[in-house]
Design a protein around this motif. Structure first.
Motif, mmCIF file in Angstrom:
data_model
loop_
_atom_site.group_PDB
_atom_site.id
_atom_site.type_symbol
_atom_site.label_atom_id
_atom_site.label_comp_id
_atom_site.label_asym_id
_atom_site.label_seq_id
_atom_site.Cartn_x
_atom_site.Cartn_y
_atom_site.Cartn_z
ATOM 1 N N SER A 10 -40.317 -33.562 -131.448
ATOM 2 C CA SER A 10 -40.217 -34.208 -132.757
ATOM 3 C C SER A 10 -39.160 -35.295 -132.715
ATOM 4 O O SER A 10 -38.230 -35.256 -131.919
ATOM 5 C CB SER A 10 -39.837 -33.164 -133.810
ATOM 6 N N ASN A 11 -39.301 -36.287 -133.615
ATOM 7 C CA ASN A 11 -38.292 -37.334 -133.683
ATOM 8 C C ASN A 11 -37.049 -36.901 -134.445
ATOM 9 O O ASN A 11 -36.092 -37.632 -134.563
ATOM 10 C CB ASN A 11 -38.873 -38.596 -134.323
ATOM 11 N N LYS A 12 -37.038 -35.691 -134.958
ATOM 12 C CA LYS A 12 -35.857 -35.167 -135.647
ATOM 13 C C LYS A 12 -34.932 -34.519 -134.621
ATOM 14 O O LYS A 12 -35.318 -33.609 -133.892
ATOM 15 C CB LYS A 12 -36.268 -34.136 -136.699
ATOM 16 N N ILE A 13 -33.683 -34.970 -134.553
ATOM 17 C CA ILE A 13 -32.722 -34.445 -133.589
ATOM 18 C C ILE A 13 -31.885 -33.364 -134.251
ATOM 19 O O ILE A 13 -31.282 -33.576 -135.292
ATOM 20 C CB ILE A 13 -31.806 -35.561 -133.049
ATOM 21 N N GLU A 14 -31.853 -32.179 -133.636
ATOM 22 C CA GLU A 14 -31.086 -31.090 -134.200
ATOM 23 C C GLU A 14 -29.680 -31.058 -133.604
ATOM 24 O O GLU A 14 -29.457 -31.471 -132.467
ATOM 25 C CB GLU A 14 -31.778 -29.752 -133.895
ATOM 26 N N GLU A 15 -28.732 -30.543 -134.367
ATOM 27 C CA GLU A 15 -27.392 -30.349 -133.858
ATOM 28 C C GLU A 15 -27.386 -29.155 -132.919
ATOM 29 O O GLU A 15 -27.742 -28.051 -133.309
ATOM 30 C CB GLU A 15 -26.427 -30.082 -135.023
ATOM 31 N N VAL A 16 -27.016 -29.386 -131.667
ATOM 32 C CA VAL A 16 -26.995 -28.312 -130.686
ATOM 33 C C VAL A 16 -25.649 -28.342 -129.983
ATOM 34 O O VAL A 16 -25.330 -29.292 -129.274
ATOM 35 C CB VAL A 16 -28.124 -28.467 -129.645
ATOM 36 N N SER A 17 -24.824 -27.326 -130.197
ATOM 37 C CA SER A 17 -23.516 -27.292 -129.571
ATOM 38 C C SER A 17 -23.618 -26.811 -128.131
ATOM 39 O O SER A 17 -22.855 -27.236 -127.279
ATOM 40 C CB SER A 17 -22.574 -26.382 -130.371
ATOM 41 N N TYR A 18 -24.550 -25.909 -127.863
ATOM 42 C CA TYR A 18 -24.830 -25.467 -126.505
ATOM 43 C C TYR A 18 -26.214 -24.845 -126.494
ATOM 44 O O TYR A 18 -26.808 -24.572 -127.533
ATOM 45 C CB TYR A 18 -23.784 -24.444 -126.037
ATOM 46 N N MET A 19 -26.742 -24.675 -125.301
ATOM 47 C CA MET A 19 -28.024 -23.992 -125.130
ATOM 48 C C MET A 19 -27.808 -22.828 -124.186
ATOM 49 O O MET A 19 -26.743 -22.682 -123.598
ATOM 50 C CB MET A 19 -29.067 -24.967 -124.580
ATOM 51 N N ARG A 20 -28.822 -22.005 -124.038
ATOM 52 C CA ARG A 20 -28.682 -20.871 -123.132
ATOM 53 C C ARG A 20 -29.950 -20.691 -122.320
ATOM 54 O O ARG A 20 -31.030 -21.132 -122.701
ATOM 55 C CB ARG A 20 -28.388 -19.593 -123.922
ATOM 56 N N VAL A 21 -29.790 -20.051 -121.180
ATOM 57 C CA VAL A 21 -30.941 -19.634 -120.379
ATOM 58 C C VAL A 21 -31.508 -18.382 -121.036
ATOM 59 O O VAL A 21 -30.786 -17.427 -121.304
ATOM 60 C CB VAL A 21 -30.530 -19.357 -118.924
ATOM 61 N N ILE A 22 -32.793 -18.385 -121.322
ATOM 62 C CA ILE A 22 -33.399 -17.323 -122.118
ATOM 63 C C ILE A 22 -33.616 -16.045 -121.314
ATOM 64 O O ILE A 22 -33.374 -14.932 -121.794
ATOM 65 C CB ILE A 22 -34.745 -17.781 -122.715
#
Length: 207
Positions: A10-22
């Motif tokens: 999507s063209n909407k950018i979300e605020e992401v402070s960090y991601m994780r390995v699922i």
């Protein structure tokens, strides 16, 4: 099984402070996003749904992560059993972030990282006679033609036999039922904005 994964965000950018390995070998480990929101990272929720469809785990194989951003999708594939991943992005900050995430998880030996345009990277892979079991495409929203990318991948025969294409895209974007030898076999909406669409190249069937 062989897989080809396409992401259209999507063209909407979300605020992401960090991601994780699922899941997998590095389950729960944090990975950094690209700074200054230069890319649109796949959310953990969508990533988990995507890998439940295509895996959830792999018994070896090679993957190509074009428009890699932070490298989150390729890293998830490595954690879930892929032998090797090649990461491609044209943004210097993205390349730096991929290297940093690979070092954090001690995955450098199983990865190659290239700063390059996606179409040039496809041709470079073809010159090396590489074939991939898993290919991620996540180009900038509305700036790169998926049809052109699919045509190039088909032209240079980078996808292994019995491949699967998985497209992650905005729900407003309709992808063709058939294109360049790929046939749509599944499409589902996740959340309020993201659709995952599967294309088949071979005899793999999903219910």
């Amino acid at each position: 099984m062989f897989y080809f994964v396409v992401g259209l965000m999507s063209n909407k950018i979300e605020e992401v402070s960090y991601m994780r390995v699922i899941s997998g070998e590095h389950k729960g480990r944090q990975i950094k996003p690209v700074p200054n929101q230069l890319t649109r990272p796949t959310t953990d929720k969508v990533k988990e749904a995507l890998f439940q469809i295509i895996g959830p785990f792999f018994e070896g194989g090679n993957c190509l992560d074009l428009f890699a951003g932070s490298g989150g999708l390729g890293i998830e594939a490595l954690s879930r059993g892929m032998d090797k991943a090649i990461f491609v992005d044209k943004h210097p900050k993205a390349i730096h972030t991929i290297h940093e995430n690979l070092r954090t998880l001690k995955l450098e030996a199983r990865a190659e990282v290239f700063r390059n345009d996606a179409f040039r990277a496809i041709k470079a892979a073809a010159k090396r006679e590489l074939v991939f079991d898993l290919i991620f495409l996540d180009p900038p929203y509305a700036k790169v033609s998926y049809q052109d990318l699919l045509e190039e991948i088909s032209k240079f025969d980078l996808l292994a036999i019995n491949g699967l294409i998985i497209c992650e895209h905005d729900k407003r974007k309709e992808l063709p039922l058939e294109y360049s030898g790929f046939k749509q076999i599944k499409s589902e909406l996740y959340g309020s904005t993201t659709t995952i669409t599967l294309f088949e190249k071979g005899d793999i069937k999903y219910e």
